[in-house]
Design a protein around this motif. Structure first.
Motif, PDB file in Angstrom:
ATOM      1  N   GLN A   1      42.240  42.166  46.735  1.00  0.00           N
ATOM      2  CA  GLN A   1      42.890  43.601  47.317  1.00  0.00           C
ATOM      3  C   GLN A   1      41.692  44.426  47.583  1.00  0.00           C
ATOM      4  O   GLN A   1      41.523  45.338  49.367  1.00  0.00           O
ATOM      5  CB  GLN A   1      42.516  44.522  46.044  1.00  0.00           C
ATOM      6  N   SER A   2      39.890  43.683  47.643  1.00  0.00           N
ATOM      7  CA  SER A   2      39.499  44.659  48.592  1.00  0.00           C
ATOM      8  C   SER A   2      39.136  43.983  49.948  1.00  0.00           C
ATOM      9  O   SER A   2      39.229  44.890  51.468  1.00  0.00           O
ATOM     10  CB  SER A   2      37.831  44.263  47.691  1.00  0.00           C
TER      11      SER A   2
ATOM     12  N   THR B   1      41.692  41.245  42.714  1.00  0.00           N
ATOM     13  CA  THR B   1      40.465  42.774  43.093  1.00  0.00           C
ATOM     14  C   THR B   1      39.922  41.987  43.683  1.00  0.00           C
ATOM     15  O   THR B   1      40.053  43.097  44.518  1.00  0.00           O
ATOM     16  CB  THR B   1      39.626  43.159  41.816  1.00  0.00           C
TER      17      THR B   1
END
Length: 270
Positions: A263-264, A260
């Motif tokens: 992806q950020s 995550t």
């Protein structure tokens, strides 16, 4: 090679002379690279001084004795490595880093290696070495597994909040505490951090370890921590005993969390 050893030998010769004139001194030995035959001009000197009188952990007494060995520039006790009986010293003329461990004969029985005996009274050190076994602390796979994924989550947090230098330092800790020792074990050596990794590991192992080193940049750090996790998993699976309890739930949670963050970072750059 003789010219490389000369500064060390001169220091040792003087230390032996000091010990001979001290009735409480019973032996002087050298470990580390001197004992293994790997010493070069960039090595330090690891000495073990055995006396009937308890000198350590009294820092003043340790420093006063070290002063007799040569021109002492600076010294401090080895509390940071959990060894208050160790004095880490810097001498001049020539400039030498010398670690001196102050032990009694009874304490010499417990040791991590068999040093080279440089001088002794009545074969005392030789007898103790013959009567006992040196034992380097074993790598604790379960202790490591119980901590590794928490450590990786902590490193991911640092990357996520932009504390890149903190993350770099933490990955260095992981290399020294986990990855380096495991790679040493893979290469049938003692698990001594990342000591001599460049010459002790295979080229492939060095390259894998190199990939865990990052610059203070989010993307570079994300790649490095991912590589550290993959390398640990492979080494754990290959080397750890079958009885180890693998925390796969924590591993999956941290791996997902790291994805995550990655992806950020991708979304941010887009």
């Amino acid at each position: 090679m003789q010219s490389v050893l000369q500064p060390f030998q001169s220091f040792i010769d003087n230390a032996i002379n000091i010990c001979r004139h001290d009735p409480e001194a019973v032996g002087l030995a050298a470990g580390g690279s001197w004992a293994s035959g790997e010493i070069d001009q960039y090595s330090d000197l690891d000495l073990v001084l055995v006396t009937t009188r308890q000198i350590a952990p009294d820092t003043s007494q340790m420093q006063n004795y070290a002063l007799t060995f040569g021109s002492l520039l600076a010294s401090f006790r080895g509390d940071h490595v959990g060894e208050p009986r160790l004095l880490i010293a810097l001498y001049e003329s020539p400039l030498l880093h010398v670690d001196i461990k102050f032990l009694t004969p009874a304490e010499f029985y417990q040791r991590v290696e068999n040093p080279i005996v440089l001088w002794e009274r009545d074969q005392l050190l030789t007898t103790i070495i013959q009567q006992s076994t040196a034992q380097y602390p074993a790598f604790d796979y379960q202790w490591t597994e119980d901590r590794f994924w928490i450590w990786m989550h902590y490193a991911a947090l640092k990357i996520g909040c932009g504390e890149f230098f903190e993350a770099i330092d933490f990955l260095a800790f992981v290399r020294n505490t986990v990855l380096g020792p495991l790679l040493h074990l893979k290469n049938a050596r003692l698990p001594r951090g990342v000591r001599r990794a460049e010459t002790s590991f295979t080229m492939e192992d060095v390259e894998r370890l190199r990939k865990t080193v990052a610059t203070p940049d989010r993307e570079a750090l994300l790649l490095s921590i991912t590589e550290a996790m993959h390398l640990y998993e492979e080494l754990r699976n290959d080397l750890a005993p079958s009885v180890i309890e693998k925390n796969r739930k924590a591993q999956l949670a941290v791996t997902t969390y790291l994805a995550t963050i990655h992806q950020s970072a991708v979304s941010f750059h887009q």
